[in-house]
Design an enzyme around this catalytic site. Structure first.
Site, PDB file in Angstrom:
ATOM      1  N   ASP A  81      29.113  10.334  45.949  1.00 32.38           N
ATOM      2  CA  ASP A  81      30.513  10.689  45.747  1.00 32.38           C
ATOM      3  C   ASP A  81      30.869  10.607  44.267  1.00 32.38           C
ATOM      4  O   ASP A  81      30.027  10.872  43.403  1.00 32.38           O
ATOM      5  CB  ASP A  81      31.397   9.743  46.574  1.00 32.38           C
ATOM      6  CG  ASP A  81      32.623  10.436  47.142  1.00 32.38           C
ATOM      7  OD1 ASP A  81      33.513  10.768  46.343  1.00 32.38           O
ATOM      8  OD2 ASP A  81      32.696  10.634  48.370  1.00 32.38           O
ATOM      9  N   HIS A 115      38.032   8.896  44.906  1.00 30.44           N
ATOM     10  CA  HIS A 115      37.564   9.445  46.191  1.00 30.44           C
ATOM     11  C   HIS A 115      36.474   8.570  46.805  1.00 30.44           C
ATOM     12  O   HIS A 115      36.542   8.179  47.975  1.00 30.44           O
ATOM     13  CB  HIS A 115      37.052  10.866  45.967  1.00 30.44           C
ATOM     14  CG  HIS A 115      36.785  11.646  47.212  1.00 30.44           C
ATOM     15  ND1 HIS A 115      35.574  11.622  47.852  1.00 30.44           N
ATOM     16  CD2 HIS A 115      37.578  12.495  47.924  1.00 30.44           C
ATOM     17  CE1 HIS A 115      35.620  12.431  48.904  1.00 30.44           C
ATOM     18  NE2 HIS A 115      36.829  12.966  48.972  1.00 30.44           N
ATOM     19  N   ASN A 207      37.569  21.162  55.285  1.00 29.53           N
ATOM     20  CA  ASN A 207      39.001  21.256  55.578  1.00 29.53           C
ATOM     21  C   ASN A 207      39.587  22.653  55.432  1.00 29.53           C
ATOM     22  O   ASN A 207      40.763  22.806  55.130  1.00 29.53           O
ATOM     23  CB  ASN A 207      39.772  20.327  54.631  1.00 29.53           C
ATOM     24  CG  ASN A 207      39.253  18.912  54.674  1.00 29.53           C
ATOM     25  OD1 ASN A 207      39.137  18.328  55.736  1.00 29.53           O
ATOM     26  ND2 ASN A 207      38.930  18.363  53.516  1.00 29.53           N
ATOM     27  N   SER A 272      36.817  14.127  54.609  1.00 29.00           N
ATOM     28  CA  SER A 272      36.166  13.176  53.701  1.00 29.00           C
ATOM     29  C   SER A 272      36.303  11.751  54.208  1.00 29.00           C
ATOM     30  O   SER A 272      35.409  10.926  54.025  1.00 29.00           O
ATOM     31  CB  SER A 272      36.802  13.248  52.307  1.00 29.00           C
ATOM     32  OG  SER A 272      36.246  14.260  51.529  1.00 29.00           O
TER      33      SER A 272
END
Length: 390
Positions: A81, A115, A207, A272
Site C-alpha cells: 500500500d 491509506h 469501486n 479498500s
C-alpha cells in the site's frame, strides 16, 4: 491499477488492445464524510480526534468472540500500500520495518496518504480501554510494503515486486487494496509465485460498479480472494464491483480506522477497507490452524461465511459476508468446501474444538456421578433389607 477508495480514482492504460505492463494507479479519491483532509501534497492531516464508540463493522462481525481461541499471533500480514505509520499508538509494536519501493518518499513505516495505515488498523489495531475500535486480528504483525509515492501512483510492475518481496519476508497473508483494469504478465507471475509458497492473497474488487461492471486484478486471478463491499444495512455498496469473480464481501461503507500522525481515527469508504477484514480473518485462521494450506484457508472462509439465500457463489455477495468467529470455531468435515451452486451447504458445527472438549468432560463427569449414585443406592438397599425395611 487503481486504489479501492470510494469514487473513480484513475484508469489503467491500454494501447490498441495490448495490456501495458506499467498500469498507473492512484489511491486518491473522495472519502466518506469525516475522512481526514488531505494537504496540497495529498498528505493527510494528523488524526487527533479519538472516537470511542464501537464502529458498526466491529458490531456486525464481533471479532472479539474469536479472541478466546486466537488473536492471529505468529502470522505476518503484508500490507502492500502507501506505507503504514508505525508511530500510531494502536499499532505500536505490531509493525515491522518493511520495504519501500519508492524510497524517495520515505520508508515503509511512514504514510503520507494514510491509506495503508487505515488498512493496517482494520487488521491489527490493538484493543484500548475506552475505545471501541480494534483490529480483527490484534495478535498479527503488519509487514508494510510501500509501493505508492506521495502522489498516489504506482505500477503493476512495482506491485508484482512487492508481492515477491512480501513472500520472501515470510508473510502468510497479503492484503492488496488496489485494482488494475487488466492483467499483466508481471502481476500474474508474482501472484503465482506467492501461491507456490503457500501465501494467501486478499484483494479489493474495486469501486467502479456505477461506471462499468469490470473484472479487476489481482482480485480476479485464480486463488486470490476478491472482496466486495457492503453497507451497514447489509446491502452491497453501490460502487462495489460485482461479477463472477467476487469471493466474499465485508464492511466497506463509512469505515472507521486509524489516521496518521496521532492517536485519532478517521472514516473512509470503499472495497479498500473491506479487503482487510477478510485478510485479518485469514490471519486468525492461519494462526489457529497452522497446518492448513492457503487454498484450504480460502475454502474455510467461504464455507463459514454468512451465506445469502441465493445460488452460490452470487455475483454480488460471492459466498457471503465474512464471519471471523465461525471461520475459527466451525468444525468442518474434509468434504465441506464450497462447490459452485451446491445447495444446501454443509452443516456447520459452531462448537469450537475447545467447547467440544468441555462437552466431553461434562459427559464423563455425569457418567462418573451416575456410577457413584448407583453404588450408594445399592448399599442403602442392602442395609434396609437387613433391618426389615420395605
Amino acid at each position: 491499477m487503481r486504489g479501492g477508495r470510494g469514487g473513480r480514482a484513475g484508469a489503467g492504460l491500454l494501447a490498441g488492445g495490448t495490456v501495458l505492463t506499467a498500469l498507473t494507479a492512484t489511491l486518491i479519491g473522495p472519502g466518506a464524510p469525516g475522512a481526514a483532509a488531505a494537504t496540497a501534497q495529498n498528505c493527510q492531516s494528523p488524526a487527533k480526534t479519538v472516537i470511542a464508540t464501537l464502529p458498526w463493522a466491529q458490531t456486525l462481525l464481533a471479532p472479539q468472540r474469536a479472541w478466546q481461541f486466537t488473536t492471529g499471533a505468529n502470522v505476518t500480514v503484508a500490507v502492500i500500500d502507501s506505507g503504514v505509520d508505525a508511530g500510531v499508538p494502536q499499532l505500536k509494536g505490531h509493525v515491522l520495518p518493511g520495504l519501500s519501493l519508492d524510497t524517495a518518499d520515505g520508508p515503509a513505516t511512514a504514510d503520507c496518504l494514510g491509506h495503508g495505515t487505515m488498512v493496517a488498523g482494520i487488521i491489527a489495531a490493538q484493543p484500548v480501554s475506552g475505545i471501541g475500535f480494534a483490529g480483527v486480528a490484534p495478535g498479527a504483525v503488519i509487514l508494510p510494503i510501500r509501493v505508492y509515492s506521495d502522489t498516489g501512483t504506482t505500477s503493476s510492475e512495482d506491485m508484482a515486486k512487492a508481492i515477491v518481496a512480501a513472500t520472501g519476508a515470510g508473510a502468510k497473508v497479503i492484503n492488496i487494496s488496489a485494482v488494475a483494469q487488466a492483467s499483466s504478465p508481471d502481476l500474474a507471475t508474482a501472484v503465482q509465485y506467492a501461491q507456490a509458497h503457500d501465501v494467501l492473497i486478499v484483494a479489493s474488487a474495486g469501486n467502479d460498479n456505477q461506471q462499468a461492471d469490470e473484472v479487476t486484478y489481482p482480485a480476479a486471478y485464480p486463488g486470490v480472494i476478491a472482496v466486495g463491499s457492503i453497507t451497514a444495512a447489509g446491502t452491497v455498496a453501490q460502487t462495489s464491483e460485482t461479477g463472477g469473480f467476487i469471493d466474499l464481501v465485508a464492511p466497506g461503507d463509512t469505515i472507521l480506522s486509524l489516521g496518521i500522525g496521532g492517536p485519532g481515527h478517521v472514516y473512509d469508504s470503499g472495497t479498500s477497507f473491506a479487503a482487510p477484514f477478510v485478510a485479518a480473518t485469514a490471519a486468525l485462521v492461519r494462526s489457529y490452524y497452522p497446518t492448513l494450506t492457503a487454498p484450504q484457508v480460502k475454502a474455510r472462509l467461504e464455507t463459514t461465511a454468512d451465506h445469502p439465500a441465493k445460488t452460490l457463489p452470487d455475483p454480488q455477495y460471492g459466498w457471503g459476508v465474512i464471519d471471523p468467529y465461525r471461520a475459527v470455531t466451525a468444525i468442518l468435515t474434509p468434504a465441506a468446501a464450497p462447490v459452485p451452486g451446491a445447495i444446501p451447504l454443509p452443516q456447520l458445527n459452531v462448537h469450537s474444538p475447545a467447547s467440544a472438549r468441555h462437552l466431553s468432560l461434562g459427559f464423563a463427569g455425569a457418567a462418573g456421578a451416575l456410577v457413584v449414585l448407583v453404588l450408594t443406592c445399592s448399599r442403602l438397599l442392602a442395609r434396609g433389607r437387613e433391618r426389615g425395611w420395605r
